[in-house]
Enzyme design. Structure first.
Site, PDB file in Angstrom:
ATOM      1  CG  PHE A 167     -17.644 -40.068 -35.932  1.00  0.00           C
ATOM      2  CD1 PHE A 167     -16.820 -41.064 -36.221  1.00  0.00           C
ATOM      3  CD2 PHE A 167     -18.943 -40.693 -35.211  1.00  0.00           C
ATOM      4  CE1 PHE A 167     -17.080 -42.518 -36.500  1.00  0.00           C
ATOM      5  CE2 PHE A 167     -19.134 -41.961 -35.845  1.00  0.00           C
ATOM      6  CZ  PHE A 167     -18.361 -42.860 -36.247  1.00  0.00           C
ATOM      7  CE  LYS A 190     -21.208 -29.672 -32.973  1.00  0.00           C
ATOM      8  NZ  LYS A 190     -20.565 -30.809 -32.312  1.00  0.00           N
ATOM      9  CB  SER A 225     -27.490 -40.637 -35.211  1.00  0.00           C
ATOM     10  OG  SER A 225     -27.747 -39.528 -34.400  1.00  0.00           O
ATOM     11  CB  CYS A 234     -23.925 -42.293 -44.271  1.00  0.00           C
ATOM     12  SG  CYS A 234     -23.386 -41.401 -45.471  1.00  0.00           S
TER      13      CYS A 234
HETATM   14  P1  NAD Z   1     -24.352 -37.911 -33.931  1.00  0.00           P
HETATM   15  O1  NAD Z   1     -25.832 -37.641 -34.557  1.00  0.00           O
HETATM   16  O2  NAD Z   1     -24.233 -38.477 -32.682  1.00  0.00           O
HETATM   17  O3  NAD Z   1     -23.682 -36.662 -34.141  1.00  0.00           O
HETATM   18  C1  NAD Z   1     -23.647 -35.643 -35.051  1.00  0.00           C
HETATM   19  C2  NAD Z   1     -23.806 -34.204 -34.635  1.00  0.00           C
HETATM   20  O4  NAD Z   1     -24.860 -33.859 -33.626  1.00  0.00           O
HETATM   21  C3  NAD Z   1     -22.358 -34.015 -33.542  1.00  0.00           C
HETATM   22  O5  NAD Z   1     -21.817 -32.547 -34.356  1.00  0.00           O
HETATM   23  C4  NAD Z   1     -22.820 -33.800 -32.345  1.00  0.00           C
HETATM   24  O6  NAD Z   1     -22.258 -32.966 -31.397  1.00  0.00           O
HETATM   25  C5  NAD Z   1     -24.407 -33.394 -32.468  1.00  0.00           C
HETATM   26  N1  NAD Z   1     -25.306 -33.876 -31.363  1.00  0.00           N
HETATM   27  C6  NAD Z   1     -25.071 -35.221 -30.758  1.00  0.00           C
HETATM   28  N2  NAD Z   1     -26.121 -35.424 -30.125  1.00  0.00           N
HETATM   29  C7  NAD Z   1     -26.920 -34.287 -30.135  1.00  0.00           C
HETATM   30  C8  NAD Z   1     -28.167 -33.990 -29.281  1.00  0.00           C
HETATM   31  N3  NAD Z   1     -28.633 -34.789 -28.520  1.00  0.00           N
HETATM   32  N4  NAD Z   1     -28.701 -32.794 -29.668  1.00  0.00           N
HETATM   33  C9  NAD Z   1     -27.972 -32.124 -30.382  1.00  0.00           C
HETATM   34  N5  NAD Z   1     -26.947 -32.290 -30.878  1.00  0.00           N
HETATM   35  C10 NAD Z   1     -26.378 -33.408 -30.848  1.00  0.00           C
HETATM   36  O7  NAD Z   1     -23.756 -38.569 -35.325  1.00  0.00           O
HETATM   37  P2  NAD Z   1     -22.290 -39.290 -35.398  1.00  0.00           P
HETATM   38  O8  NAD Z   1     -22.236 -40.357 -34.603  1.00  0.00           O
HETATM   39  O9  NAD Z   1     -21.078 -38.406 -35.196  1.00  0.00           O
HETATM   40  O10 NAD Z   1     -22.288 -39.831 -36.860  1.00  0.00           O
HETATM   41  C11 NAD Z   1     -22.383 -40.945 -37.405  1.00  0.00           C
HETATM   42  C12 NAD Z   1     -24.081 -40.815 -37.621  1.00  0.00           C
HETATM   43  O11 NAD Z   1     -24.166 -40.023 -38.908  1.00  0.00           O
HETATM   44  C13 NAD Z   1     -24.659 -42.316 -38.648  1.00  0.00           C
HETATM   45  O12 NAD Z   1     -25.981 -42.617 -38.097  1.00  0.00           O
HETATM   46  C14 NAD Z   1     -24.335 -42.239 -39.896  1.00  0.00           C
HETATM   47  O13 NAD Z   1     -25.348 -42.971 -40.532  1.00  0.00           O
HETATM   48  C15 NAD Z   1     -24.868 -40.742 -39.988  1.00  0.00           C
HETATM   49  N6  NAD Z   1     -24.244 -40.175 -41.326  1.00  0.00           N
HETATM   50  C16 NAD Z   1     -25.225 -39.783 -42.295  1.00  0.00           C
HETATM   51  C17 NAD Z   1     -24.752 -39.480 -43.503  1.00  0.00           C
HETATM   52  C18 NAD Z   1     -25.808 -38.968 -44.178  1.00  0.00           C
HETATM   53  O14 NAD Z   1     -25.125 -38.473 -45.699  1.00  0.00           O
HETATM   54  N7  NAD Z   1     -27.018 -39.397 -44.234  1.00  0.00           N
HETATM   55  C19 NAD Z   1     -23.397 -38.857 -43.574  1.00  0.00           C
HETATM   56  C20 NAD Z   1     -22.272 -39.295 -42.503  1.00  0.00           C
HETATM   57  C21 NAD Z   1     -22.946 -39.792 -41.292  1.00  0.00           C
END
Ligand code: NAD
Length: 490
Positions: A150, A174, A227, A282
């Site tokens: 997000f 997605k 995450s 991040c």
């Molecule tokens: P999230 O993991 O909740 O969601 C990311 C994606 O995964 C979404 O599209 C969601 O629909 C999907 N998803 C969520 N739960 C799932 C599950 N149980 N099974 C399958 N798919 C699932 O992450 P978020 O809250 O949208 O983003 C924030 C996180 O992203 C933070 O931890 C941040 O550090 C990380 N992030 C990392 C980077 C990087 O470059 N390392 C960059 C941006 C964000």
């Protein structure tokens, strides 16, 4: 009625048959902007099969012709720049200038991918044996699924999409179900490019949609950003299904501040790193490690700068920090702050219970600074993903680096100093994929690879630039001999 978001499959907008639609609120006002479908596996199946059907024709389109679409995309994104930035602020909450910065980064990736005819070139060696030549060519891998978080709804899909299609792959994006509106707008622009049907597809949804992508046999490559627990899941499940996969995870970014650091520069940069995008980057500074008494200067300086940040609706002029993404996120951040205090940390600046006049329903916190964070405590180890900076004290650079390296994440680590020797030692020893030296958000430009280490990344090849080209292509080596007619012995 709020707009019902659509999927874009095989060159057409389609209403999902999902039984569940989620509200997408503006986090600054709690007003519902749109509803997003949790697309069922059948719709993933349809998108994947049609993307696979589009692959052979797209692959045969010369790279020089494929990039013409990207030149056009860059122009359209420039034309619609403000609209896209506004859309990011509306659905994500970040300040408009941060949203503009995000879109600029997205466009830079399109620009770099326009160099694919060169970046995709192979290698050739003549006479590896007498009369035998050997060469390596790069071919696209097929259908790629791009699963996004997000916090950068406009930029993160662009770490991958331009490279994937320029290399001759077809894609399914997605977006995060919490910020899906900006990609809907981007796809309205992609639609205008006149790409062959099925080259770019958009499927909205949540975890079940993701799992259907991870399991689908027509999909060859998966990228994920989000995450750590989900990154781990995506990496394992996609790999078990034989796909190539890279999964970027969470972060807990430490920054070391030495007493010889420039006070005003460091204060300004650390404040932006910790509290910009409400700490939901991040690459946000999350833990400041002060060395040899630096806290005496920096705690008051940071507290003063943070307390002056203008918090509010990111669309309003002068606002520097917006809300966090959901009420649940706000509650989680506040409870982590409380836990930190219970574990012995000291409150310096308390941003809880924030109320922004005129935006009482928004999900706001103000910048929070907590000092004397005990090593090993929950708040020292956990990704907070909110506007909270913890401070820890140590006596030497060695201790500071050891503390940095003791964390389970390795997305970014920074140092603020005027000592080249300390900076070099840190750069050499710090266990992180992105290093900042007097820089607070060490985000690689589009022509450098982006990724963390340790629990911040699962995979080998990273996002952006040459790594993305390698990820979205497979190499083929040809060993070749041709007998000249006069050498033939019949
Ligand atoms: P999230 O993991 O909740 O969601 C990311 C994606 O995964 C979404 O599209 C969601 O629909 C999907 N998803 C969520 N739960 C799932 C599950 N149980 N099974 C399958 N798919 C699932 O992450 P978020 O809250 O949208 O983003 C924030 C996180 O992203 C933070 O931890 C941040 O550090 C990380 N992030 C990392 C980077 C990087 O470059 N390392 C960059 C941006 C964000």
């Amino acid at each position: 009625m709020a707009e019902k978001l659509l999927n874009y499959i095989n060159g057409a907008w389609r209403e999902s048959k999902a039984t569940t639609y989620l509200n997408v609120p503006n986090p600054a006002t709690d007003e519902v902007l749109a509803t997003v479908p949790l697309s069922p596996p059948e719709e993933v199946d349809e998108a994947a099969r049609l993307a696979l059907a589009a692959f052979p024709g797209w692959r045969r389109t010369p790279a020089t012709a494929r990039i013409q679409y990207l030149f056009k995309l860059k122009m359209l994104m420039e034309e619609h720049f403000e609209d896209l930035a506004r859309s990011i602020t509306l659905e994500n909450g970040k300040a408009l200038d941060d949203a503009r910065g995000e879109m600029r980064r997205a466009i830079e990736n399109v620009e770099v991918a326009c160099g694919i005819p060169t970046m995709m070139m192979g290698d050739f060696s003549e006479d590896v044996a007498k009369g035998v030549d050997e060469y390596m060519i790069r071919q696209p891998v097929g259908v790629a699924a791009l699963i996004c978080p997000f916090n950068f709804p406009g930029m993160i899909p662009f770490w991958y999409l331009p490279y994937a299609i320029a290399c001759g792959n077809t894609v399914i994006v997605k977006p995060s179900e919490r910020c899906p509106i900006t990609m809907q707008k981007v796809f309205r622009l992609l639609e205008q490019l006149g790409l062959p049907k099925g080259v770019v597809n958009l499927v909205n949804g949540g975890p079940d949609t993701v799992n259907a992508l991870l399991d689908h046999p027509a999909i060859s490559a998966v990228t994920f950003v989000g995450s750590t627990p989900v990154a781990r899941h995506v990496y394992a499940r996609a790999a078990a299904n034989g796909k190539r996969v890279q999964a970027q995870g969470g972060a807990k970014n430490p920054i070391i501040i030495l007493p010889d650091a420039d006070v005003s520069l460091t204060t300004r940069i650390v404040t932006d790193s910790a509290f910009g995008n409400a700490g939901q980057r991040c690459l946000a500074a999350s833990l400041a490690v002060t060395v040899a008494g630096a806290e005496k200067t920096f705690i008051p300086a940071l507290a003063e700068a943070a307390s002056k940040l203008v918090v509010g609706n990111g669309l309003e002029p002068g606002v520097q920090m917006g809300p966090v993404i959901t009420p649940q996120s706000k509650a989680r951040i506040e409870s982590l702050i409380q836990k930190g205090l219970e574990e012995g940390a000291e409150m310096v600046l308390d941003g809880r219970n924030a109320s922004i006049p005129g935006h009482e329903r928004g999900y706001f916190l103000r910048p929070t600074i907590i000092a004397d964070v005990p090593p090993g405590s929950t708040i020292a180890r956990t990704e907070i993903f909110g506007p909270v900076l913890g401070i820890m004290r140590v006596e030497t650079v060695e201790e500071a680096i050891a503390l940095v390296n003791s964390g389970e994440y390795g997305n970014m680590a920074c140092i603020f100093t005027s000592s080249g020797a300390a900076a070099r030692k840190f750069r050499y020893e710090a266990e992180a994929g992105n290093i900042g030296i007097n820089i607070g958000v060490a985000a690689p430009m589009a022509f450098f690879p982006f990724s963390g280490w340790k629990n911040s990344f699962f995979g080998t090849l990273h996002a952006q630039g040459k790594h993305a080209v390698e990820f979205f292509t497979q190499t083929k080596v040809v060993v070749e001999r041709w007998l000249e007619t006069w050498e033939r012995k019949f």
